[in-house]
Enzyme design. Structure first.
Site, PDB file in Angstrom:
ATOM      1  N   VAL A 145      25.125 -25.471  -9.614  1.00 36.89           N
ATOM      2  CA  VAL A 145      25.125 -26.634 -10.289  1.00 36.89           C
ATOM      3  C   VAL A 145      24.579 -26.530 -11.807  1.00 36.89           C
ATOM      4  O   VAL A 145      23.564 -26.119 -12.004  1.00 36.89           O
ATOM      5  CB  VAL A 145      24.095 -27.808  -9.624  1.00 36.89           C
ATOM      6  CG1 VAL A 145      24.251 -29.280 -10.518  1.00 36.89           C
ATOM      7  CG2 VAL A 145      24.531 -27.821  -7.910  1.00 36.89           C
ATOM      8  N   THR A 149      21.791 -23.915 -16.891  1.00 39.72           N
ATOM      9  CA  THR A 149      21.156 -24.909 -17.401  1.00 39.72           C
ATOM     10  C   THR A 149      20.242 -25.673 -16.397  1.00 39.72           C
ATOM     11  O   THR A 149      20.634 -25.720 -15.342  1.00 39.72           O
ATOM     12  CB  THR A 149      22.039 -25.936 -18.005  1.00 39.72           C
ATOM     13  OG1 THR A 149      22.870 -25.384 -19.205  1.00 39.72           O
ATOM     14  CG2 THR A 149      21.284 -27.095 -18.558  1.00 39.72           C
ATOM     15  N   LYS A 216      28.892 -30.697  -6.162  1.00 37.87           N
ATOM     16  CA  LYS A 216      27.584 -30.337  -7.091  1.00 37.87           C
ATOM     17  C   LYS A 216      26.896 -31.370  -6.562  1.00 37.87           C
ATOM     18  O   LYS A 216      25.478 -31.335  -6.351  1.00 37.87           O
ATOM     19  CB  LYS A 216      27.833 -30.256  -8.525  1.00 37.87           C
ATOM     20  CG  LYS A 216      28.679 -28.779  -8.837  1.00 37.87           C
ATOM     21  CD  LYS A 216      29.307 -28.944 -10.320  1.00 37.87           C
ATOM     22  CE  LYS A 216      29.845 -27.972 -10.761  1.00 37.87           C
ATOM     23  NZ  LYS A 216      30.458 -27.932 -12.047  1.00 37.87           N
TER      24      LYS A 216
END
Ligand SMILES: NC(=O)c1ccc[n+]([C@@H]2O[C@H](COP(=O)([O-])OP(=O)(O)OC[C@H]3O[C@@H](n4cnc5c(N)ncnc54)[C@H](OP(=O)(O)O)[C@@H]3O)[C@@H](O)[C@H]2O)c1
Length: 323
Positions: A145, A149, A216
């Site tokens: 996912v 980040t 996700k």
């Protein structure tokens, strides 16, 4: 210094980027981390790969012993690696197989596992967590996912916080297409450019029909203890979207979940909403918490190097726990 041997399964874009990043960032770990083996369908079984293996792998030719795909679980079992990094392709039709078999075999034979593959985590979360507990091995999957980040893992920094809901832009390809459509391009033209730039797959339906974002959302939900699955979710993409129908608002493909409901669909956002201004192929996640209110993270959601960062994050987690 503690030594960790790593077995890589799947040596395509992410596998190669991870190999490269690990050799560049060795000093990031208080340990000696070595890739001791690579197993790849086309490139074969490579033992103690040398520093040039990424250059050699580009051609896609056989670099080690040729493997029969059915022997991969046995190779995993016999490997003396400490950590298995699984980077094979997503397979929705077979509900995350054969990656789930690879991960479970690795845990049963005493290895920690890291994967960037959404399939085994979205379809077999409970089984993997149960194996993790039973064998005292870690299962890490940050790269599934928003690449490197921070996303669901920010919650590790917020002990005690509980999450009421999350909503986000979890697919970069569709966000890129919508951004271009607001600049006047047609859907097909924007999709063609996304494919040219390597954002979209040759078969882009996973992205544009919302399935990638849905998997996700399921993964984040499972981390939060919510039991959403693909079967119970409304999933709509942007294939036939008419952005003019949303008037003055800005439409984004939004993944949303709270404990009762989860969906992916195009949603009209007010111009004052930060999410409405997350453009190009960026991703964003807003998490509603009881202690902080809303927090939000924006950053790259895909790309080989960006995903390799997620694998370093997972490696550091395992090493820092002193396993
Ligand atoms: N690329 C990204 O930006 C990104 C971002 C986040 C997550 N991911 C996920 O990370 C995973 C890897 O992505 P990628 O871009 O590296 O894909 P990729 O370039 O297609 O690489 C996958 C590699 O795994 C090999 N492989 C496939 N099935 C195998 C099996 N059963 N046993 C051994 N090797 C096998 C493939 O061999 P062949 O060449 O023979 O097919 C290929 O070399 C995917 O699950 C993807 O969804 C990717």
């Amino acid at each position: 210094m503690r030594r960790y041997r790593v077995l890589i399964i799947g040596f395509g874009n992410v596998g190669q980027a991870f190999f490269r990043l690990l050799s560049m960032k060795k000093d990031a770990f208080n340990a000696d981390v070595q890739v001791s083996e690579i197993i790849d369908r086309r490139r074969g079984h490579i033992i103690n790969p040398g520093p040039n293996v990424v250059d050699e792998a580009r051609s896609g030719r056989l670099l080690g012993r040729r493997i029969d795909i059915d022997e991969v679980p046995q190779l995993i079992e016999e490997s003396d690696a400490d950590i298995v990094c699984e980077f094979t392709d997503l397979n929705i039709r077979d509900r995350g197989e054969p990656a789930f078999t690879y991960l479970s075999t690795a845990i049963r034979s005493g290895k920690h596992v890291i994967t960037t593959n959404k399939g085994p985590i979205a379809f077999h979360y409970d089984e993997l967590m149960e194996l993790s507990r039973r064998y005292n091995r870690l299962v890490r999957f940050k790269g599934t996912v928003m690449a490197g980040t921070p996303s669901f893992n920010v919650l590790e920094l917020l002990p005690g916080a509980s999450v009421n809901y999350f909503m986000g832009i979890l697919n970069g390809t569709t966000n890129f297409i919508l951004t271009r459509m607001y600049e006047g391009m047609s859907f097909n033209e924007a999709l063609r450019i996304a494919q040219e730039r390597g954002y979209a797959e040759a078969d882009p339906s996973l992205d544009i029909d919302g399935w990638d974002a849905a998997l996700k959302a399921i993964i984040i939900s499972r981390v939060l203890g919510w039991r959403h699955s693909l079967e119970g979710m409304e999933v709509r993409g942007i294939r036939d979207i008419d952005i003019r129908a949303f008037g003055d608002k800005i439409v984004k493909l939004i993944a949303f979940a709270n404990k009762d409901v989860a969906y992916v669909k195009p949603m009209a956002l007010d111009r004052g909403d930060v999410l409405a201004h997350v453009n190009e192929n960026l991703n964003a996640l807003r998490i509603g918490t009881d202690t902080l209110g809303d927090i939000m993270v924006i950053g790259p959601g895909a790309g080989p190097m960006e995903t390799a960062q997620a694998v370093l994050t997972d490696l550091a987690y395992i090493i820092n726990r002193g396993y």
